[in-house]
Scaffold this motif. Structure first.
Motif, PDB file in Angstrom:
ATOM      1  N   ASP A 149      30.356  33.687  13.571  1.00  0.00           N
ATOM      2  CA  ASP A 149      31.574  33.883  12.801  1.00  0.00           C
ATOM      3  C   ASP A 149      32.519  34.854  13.513  1.00  0.00           C
ATOM      4  O   ASP A 149      33.732  34.615  13.585  1.00  0.00           O
ATOM      5  CB  ASP A 149      31.220  34.417  11.413  1.00  0.00           C
ATOM      6  CG  ASP A 149      32.437  34.520  10.503  1.00  0.00           C
ATOM      7  OD1 ASP A 149      33.072  33.487  10.247  1.00  0.00           O
ATOM      8  OD2 ASP A 149      32.748  35.635  10.066  1.00  0.00           O
ATOM      9  N   ARG A 150      31.979  35.933  14.070  1.00  0.00           N
ATOM     10  CA  ARG A 150      32.819  36.885  14.808  1.00  0.00           C
ATOM     11  C   ARG A 150      33.436  36.222  16.038  1.00  0.00           C
ATOM     12  O   ARG A 150      34.640  36.362  16.293  1.00  0.00           O
ATOM     13  CB  ARG A 150      31.995  38.096  15.240  1.00  0.00           C
ATOM     14  CG  ARG A 150      31.591  39.021  14.106  1.00  0.00           C
ATOM     15  CD  ARG A 150      31.093  40.338  14.645  1.00  0.00           C
ATOM     16  NE  ARG A 150      29.945  40.190  15.516  1.00  0.00           N
ATOM     17  CZ  ARG A 150      28.681  40.138  15.097  1.00  0.00           C
ATOM     18  NH1 ARG A 150      28.412  40.216  13.805  1.00  0.00           N
ATOM     19  NH2 ARG A 150      27.692  40.002  15.963  1.00  0.00           N
ATOM     20  N   HIS A 151      32.618  35.471  16.773  1.00  0.00           N
ATOM     21  CA  HIS A 151      33.117  34.828  17.985  1.00  0.00           C
ATOM     22  C   HIS A 151      34.123  33.722  17.667  1.00  0.00           C
ATOM     23  O   HIS A 151      35.079  33.504  18.411  1.00  0.00           O
ATOM     24  CB  HIS A 151      31.950  34.257  18.797  1.00  0.00           C
ATOM     25  CG  HIS A 151      31.045  35.314  19.339  1.00  0.00           C
ATOM     26  ND1 HIS A 151      29.705  35.111  19.565  1.00  0.00           N
ATOM     27  CD2 HIS A 151      31.289  36.607  19.690  1.00  0.00           C
ATOM     28  CE1 HIS A 151      29.161  36.221  20.033  1.00  0.00           C
ATOM     29  NE2 HIS A 151      30.106  37.144  20.109  1.00  0.00           N
ATOM     30  N   HIS A 152      33.894  33.030  16.545  1.00  0.00           N
ATOM     31  CA  HIS A 152      34.794  31.949  16.160  1.00  0.00           C
ATOM     32  C   HIS A 152      36.196  32.484  15.847  1.00  0.00           C
ATOM     33  O   HIS A 152      37.202  31.798  16.039  1.00  0.00           O
ATOM     34  CB  HIS A 152      34.235  31.208  14.944  1.00  0.00           C
ATOM     35  CG  HIS A 152      35.022  30.005  14.530  1.00  0.00           C
ATOM     36  ND1 HIS A 152      35.190  28.906  15.338  1.00  0.00           N
ATOM     37  CD2 HIS A 152      35.708  29.737  13.391  1.00  0.00           C
ATOM     38  CE1 HIS A 152      35.926  28.004  14.714  1.00  0.00           C
ATOM     39  NE2 HIS A 152      36.249  28.484  13.528  1.00  0.00           N
ATOM     40  N   ARG A 153      36.255  33.718  15.364  1.00  0.00           N
ATOM     41  CA  ARG A 153      37.538  34.335  15.071  1.00  0.00           C
ATOM     42  C   ARG A 153      38.255  34.791  16.340  1.00  0.00           C
ATOM     43  O   ARG A 153      39.473  34.967  16.352  1.00  0.00           O
ATOM     44  CB  ARG A 153      37.346  35.532  14.136  1.00  0.00           C
ATOM     45  CG  ARG A 153      36.811  35.160  12.761  1.00  0.00           C
ATOM     46  CD  ARG A 153      36.453  36.400  11.959  1.00  0.00           C
ATOM     47  NE  ARG A 153      35.740  36.051  10.737  1.00  0.00           N
ATOM     48  CZ  ARG A 153      36.328  35.724   9.593  1.00  0.00           C
ATOM     49  NH1 ARG A 153      37.663  35.682   9.528  1.00  0.00           N
ATOM     50  NH2 ARG A 153      35.617  35.422   8.532  1.00  0.00           N
ATOM     51  N   GLU A 154      37.475  35.005  17.408  1.00  0.00           N
ATOM     52  CA  GLU A 154      38.043  35.530  18.648  1.00  0.00           C
ATOM     53  C   GLU A 154      38.368  34.444  19.670  1.00  0.00           C
ATOM     54  O   GLU A 154      39.210  34.638  20.535  1.00  0.00           O
ATOM     55  CB  GLU A 154      37.056  36.523  19.270  1.00  0.00           C
ATOM     56  CG  GLU A 154      36.776  37.738  18.389  1.00  0.00           C
ATOM     57  CD  GLU A 154      35.573  38.539  18.868  1.00  0.00           C
ATOM     58  OE1 GLU A 154      34.934  38.092  19.853  1.00  0.00           O
ATOM     59  OE2 GLU A 154      35.277  39.580  18.250  1.00  0.00           O
ATOM     60  N   GLU A 155      37.679  33.330  19.601  1.00  0.00           N
ATOM     61  CA  GLU A 155      37.858  32.270  20.591  1.00  0.00           C
ATOM     62  C   GLU A 155      37.598  30.919  19.958  1.00  0.00           C
ATOM     63  O   GLU A 155      36.990  30.831  18.879  1.00  0.00           O
ATOM     64  CB  GLU A 155      36.903  32.477  21.766  1.00  0.00           C
ATOM     65  CG  GLU A 155      35.445  32.435  21.339  1.00  0.00           C
ATOM     66  CD  GLU A 155      34.486  32.818  22.475  1.00  0.00           C
ATOM     67  OE1 GLU A 155      33.620  31.970  22.791  1.00  0.00           O
ATOM     68  OE2 GLU A 155      34.605  33.925  23.000  1.00  0.00           O
ATOM     69  N   GLU A 160      26.320  35.277  11.634  1.00  0.00           N
ATOM     70  CA  GLU A 160      27.323  36.343  11.649  1.00  0.00           C
ATOM     71  C   GLU A 160      27.937  36.509  13.037  1.00  0.00           C
ATOM     72  O   GLU A 160      29.151  36.730  13.170  1.00  0.00           O
ATOM     73  CB  GLU A 160      26.681  37.654  11.181  1.00  0.00           C
ATOM     74  CG  GLU A 160      26.322  37.664   9.702  1.00  0.00           C
ATOM     75  CD  GLU A 160      27.526  37.369   8.812  1.00  0.00           C
ATOM     76  OE1 GLU A 160      28.532  38.092   8.909  1.00  0.00           O
ATOM     77  OE2 GLU A 160      27.451  36.398   8.039  1.00  0.00           O
ATOM     78  N   ALA A 195      28.640  34.494   6.237  1.00  0.00           N
ATOM     79  CA  ALA A 195      29.029  33.292   6.979  1.00  0.00           C
ATOM     80  C   ALA A 195      28.233  32.081   6.504  1.00  0.00           C
ATOM     81  O   ALA A 195      28.782  30.973   6.371  1.00  0.00           O
ATOM     82  CB  ALA A 195      28.827  33.514   8.472  1.00  0.00           C
ATOM     83  N   SER A 201      30.467  26.763  12.065  1.00  0.00           N
ATOM     84  CA  SER A 201      29.307  27.653  11.886  1.00  0.00           C
ATOM     85  C   SER A 201      28.145  27.138  12.737  1.00  0.00           C
ATOM     86  O   SER A 201      28.196  26.054  13.286  1.00  0.00           O
ATOM     87  CB  SER A 201      28.886  27.701  10.423  1.00  0.00           C
ATOM     88  OG  SER A 201      28.301  26.475  10.010  1.00  0.00           O
TER      89      SER A 201
END
Length: 221
Positions: free
Chosen positions: A209-215, A206, A86, A221
Motif C-alpha cells: 500500500d505504501r509503495h502503491h502510493r509512491e509508484e 501494508e 490495506a 493490493s
C-alpha cells in the motif's frame, strides 16, 4: 457446485478480483516468490490463513439472514480479525464490486438486507449471502484466495500458465479441507468464529500500500 458459486469463482466475473494480487506483488518485489517452487508454499500459506478466515465468514454469512443484526456483527468481527487496513480496504473494495454485479444478476431480499446493514460489505460476506450453501460459499472464497495470487504470478513473473494451474490443482484437497472446516462454523456466533492470523501477509499488504502510493504498481493490493 451451483451456478452462482461457479460464476463468483470465475475470473471473468466483474467483482474486481483481477486488480488484487493478495500480497503476491509485494512478495515478488522482495524476491520471496520467484518461480513455481516458491509460489506453491506462498499459496498454501495464504489458503490456510487469509483463505481460511474468509471461508469461515462466508459460511457464517449463509445463515445470517435468520438473525436480526447478524450481518453487521459479521462485518465488525471480520474487521477485528483483519488488522491490516490495506487488507480491510481490499476486501471491502472487492465486496462492493461483487455486490454491485450481484444486484443486477441475483437481486434478493438477503442481498438487500446485507447492503442495508453494511453498504460496503467484506467480500466473503457477500459471497456467503449470494451462494447460500455453507460449504460451497467457503469453497468459493478459499479458491478465490489462491487464484488471485496465482494469476498475479503469471503476469508478474511470466510463469508458464500450465505450470501455475498445476500448482493450483495440487491445492484441491487443501481447499476442500478448509471449506469443510469453515462449513462446520456456519451456525457459530460471529464473536466466536475462528481467527487464523497471517502477520506476514499483513506486513506485505501494508508495504504494498505504501509503495502503491509512491509508484505505479500493477495491482491495487
Amino acid at each position: 457446485m451451483n451456478l452462482v458459486a461457479l460464476m463468483l469463482a470465475d475470473s471473468r466475473f466483474p467483482g474486481g478480483g483481477h486488480a488484487h494480487s493478495g500480497g503476491l506483488e509485494e512478495a515478488v518485489a522482495r524476491r520471496l516468490v520467484t518461480d513455481e517452487g516458491t509460489l506453491a508454499p506462498f499459496l498454501l500459506g495464504r489458503l490456510r490463513t487469509a483463505g481460511a478466515l474468509g471461508a469461515v465468514f462466508a459460511a457464517a454469512a449463509t445463515r445470517a439472514a435468520d438473525a436480526p443484526g447478524r450481518y453487521a456483527e459479521l462485518d465488525a468481527e471480520l474487521d477485528a480479525r483483519t488488522p491490516s487496513p490495506a487488507q480491510r480496504a481490499a476486501s471491502r473494495a472487492q465486496g462492493r464490486r461483487a455486490a454491485r454485479a450481484a444486484r443486477r444478476a441475483w437481486p434478493s431480499p438477503a442481498l438487500a438486507g446485507l447492503l442495508r446493514a453494511t453498504p460496503r460489505p467484506h467480500h466473503p460476506i457477500v459471497v456467503g449471502v449470494l451462494v447460500g450453501d455453507p460449504f460451497e460459499a467457503a469453497q468459493t472464497v478459499a479458491y478465490h484466495a489462491v487464484t488471485g495470487p496465482a494469476t498475479g504470478a503469471v503476469r508478474l513473473l511470466g510463469l508458464d500458465p500450465f505450470g501455475v494451474n498445476a500448482v493450483l490443482a495440487r491445492l484441491a484437497d487443501e481447499i476442500d479441507a478448509v471449506a469443510r472446516a469453515a462449513a462446520d462454523h456456519a451456525g457459530t456466533a460471529p464473536v466466536d468464529l475462528p481467527a487464523p492470523a497471517s502477520p506476514g501477509l499483513d506486513l506485505l499488504a501494508e508495504a504494498h500500500d505504501r509503495h502503491h502510493r509512491e509508484e505505479v504498481r500493477l495491482f491495487v493490493s
